[in-house]
Design an enzyme around this catalytic site. Structure first.
Site, PDB file in Angstrom:
ATOM      1  CG  ASP A   1      -3.146  12.411  -6.352  1.00 44.01           C
ATOM      2  OD1 ASP A   1      -2.330  12.151  -5.440  1.00 44.01           O
ATOM      3  OD2 ASP A   1      -4.376  12.238  -6.231  1.00 44.01           O
TER       4      ASP A   1
ATOM      5  CG  HIS B   1       0.921  10.976  -2.483  1.00 41.15           C
ATOM      6  ND1 HIS B   1       0.484  11.444  -1.280  1.00 41.15           N
ATOM      7  CD2 HIS B   1       0.017  11.426  -3.393  1.00 41.15           C
ATOM      8  CE1 HIS B   1      -0.645  12.134  -1.434  1.00 41.15           C
ATOM      9  NE2 HIS B   1      -0.945  12.141  -2.719  1.00 41.15           N
TER      10      HIS B   1
ATOM     11  CG  HIS C   1      -1.162   2.516  -3.074  1.00 38.21           C
ATOM     12  ND1 HIS C   1      -0.961   2.867  -1.759  1.00 38.21           N
ATOM     13  CD2 HIS C   1      -1.970   3.476  -3.590  1.00 38.21           C
ATOM     14  CE1 HIS C   1      -1.631   3.977  -1.483  1.00 38.21           C
ATOM     15  NE2 HIS C   1      -2.249   4.377  -2.572  1.00 38.21           N
TER      16      HIS C   1
HETATM   17 ZN   LIG Z   1      -5.603  14.213  -2.528  1.00 38.92          ZN
END
Ligand SMILES: [Zn+2]
Length: 427
Positions: A305, A64, A309
């Site tokens: 993953d 991400h 944040h």
């Molecule tokens: Zn996920």
């Protein structure tokens, strides 16, 4: 031209695990192989042999980067810096940005974020706006460069919509990756049982939330003949379902993350959201089942993953803090510690789960150690990562201060101790 380094070469595509002399150079800010000479009659070296390990540049199926919309936590540039530091030559970005990547332009913007290595292979949404109701324009997304479809962060919960996604993805030849957690079963669960969960009365995450989703996905993949990839499996029931499905020929692959393979809910030190992710850490019994599933091939790939944040989003603790942990820089060390040091996995098999296996899941050419190829150079041995080691803009990691094994390094770094000269490896 840099001097040849003594290395242990691990090349899963050609099943080579041998000692040799490698020349590695940095080109356009990424390490590439210039040449390799095997040492004559070198057997597979011991784990403790103090030479660098040389692998193809790694592939991460699940990252991400928060651009657009969440640049205070990560940009494409800082995400790529973290990937580079972690030894990754290829990353698959998740589309749960703001706005989500559900248009051809969105896909093209992700791809354009990288030139050279690490390269970005973007995934795109399964459904419009990741809302789970209307199938996204998958053909146009593929045309723009999407390599997989996923609504990651959310399951495509409606069976009919998921079936339509799978049928169209199969027609296009791409894999569908599902964040297999049924929201109506998971509800507000944030953690599995353990001392911290009890001490702070945290809402528990039921295994059934994941297992029911995994079973649903496997059933639809079987029905449609499509390829499904199950993301971040975290418990025994899930791997048992995948094992049974693979035995009857379902076209499924799956991944486990470094944190789910190394850490357990019993290890959570307190109400600290740097230990909060979705799905949550399994119990020690789950960790054992995940490791066994990696060893027997039920779990195909590792994937980080990587979910940055900024600190403010983690400050509320387990209830109210954001889900996810960063993982690119610590992925090698955590998976080597969990699988090779603690579970006895062969280093070549470990290397395959970061290279050839994810390539197979995507249907792209397997990375090979040949001249000009991007490489990952690892210094074996204990390593305790600190926040200052991270290139990610966010530092939400339960791995900081923990002793891992093996650290990706750049060429020109001091060799492992007692291996300063090539001579010491020639015996
Ligand atoms: Zn996920």
């Amino acid at each position: 031209m840099s001097r040849p380094l003594p290395v242990r070469l691990l090349d899963p595509a050609t099943s080579r695990d041998l000692m040799g002399l490698a020349t590695v150079e940095v080109r356009d800010d990424f390490a590439v192989l210039v040449g390799f000479e095997p040492l004559p009659e070198s057997p597979s070296p011991a784990l403790s042999t103090p030479v660098f390990w040389l692998l193809p540049g790694l592939i991460d199926l699940h990252v991400h980067f928060r651009e657009p919309g969440g640049e205070a936590s990560e940009t494409i540039a800082t995400g790529l810096a973290a990937a580079r530091a972690g030894g990754f030559a290829t990353v698959v970005t998740m589309p749960n940005t703001n706005p989500p990547v559900d248009t051809p332009d969105g896909v093209r913007r992700q791809r354009a974020g990288s030139s050279g290595y690490p390269r970005i292979l973007p995934s795109a949404c399964c459904t419009v706006g990741r809302a789970g109701r209307v199938v996204a324009p998958l053909a146009a997304l593929r045309e723009a460069g999407a390599v997989a479809f996923t609504d990651d962060g959310a399951m495509v919960a409606d069976d009919a919509v998921m079936e339509a996604v799978l049928r169209e993805a199969a027609r296009l030849g791409l894999v569908v990756m599902d964040h297999a957690v049924v929201p109506t079963i998971a509800r507000d669960g944030v953690v599995r049982d353990g001392p911290a969960a009890r001490a702070h009365a945290l809402p528990l995450f039921p295994d059934e939330a994941e297992v029911a989703a995994v079973e649903r996905d496997l059933r639809l993949a079987e029905k449609t003949g499509a390829r499904i990839h199950l993301q971040h499996l975290s418990c025994r029931g899930s791997v048992e379902a995948v094992r049974r499905a693979k035995a009857r020929g379902v076209r499924a692959t799956c991944e486990a993350t470094p944190h789910h393979l190394l850490l357990a809910s019993e290890d959570i030190p307190g109400d600290d959201a740097d230990w909060k992710m979705n799905p949550p850490l399994g119990t020690r019994a789950d960790v054992a089942a995940l490791r066994e599933a990696v060893l027997d091939g039920t779990i195909d790939c590792f994937a980080t993953d990587h979910a940055p944040h900024m600190a403010a989003l983690k400050a509320p603790g387990f209830v109210g803090g954001a889900f996810g942990v960063v993982g690119l820089e610590t992925a090698v060390g955590a998976t080597l510690q969990a699988m090779v040091v603690e579970a006895g996995m062969a280093p070549l098999d470990w290397a395959a789960r970061w290279t050839t296996a994810p390539a197979r899941t995507l249907g792209i050419a397997p990375p090979r150690l040949e001249p000009g190829a991007p490489v990952c150079l690892v210094r074996p041995g204990p390593w305790t990562p600190q926040a200052s080691d991270l290139r990610s803009r966010s530092h939400n990691s339960p791995m900081l201060g923990r002793t891992l094994w093996g650290r990706p390094v750049r060429p020109g770094t001091r060799p492992p101790s007692s291996c300063r000269a090539a001579d010491s490896c020639r015996r």
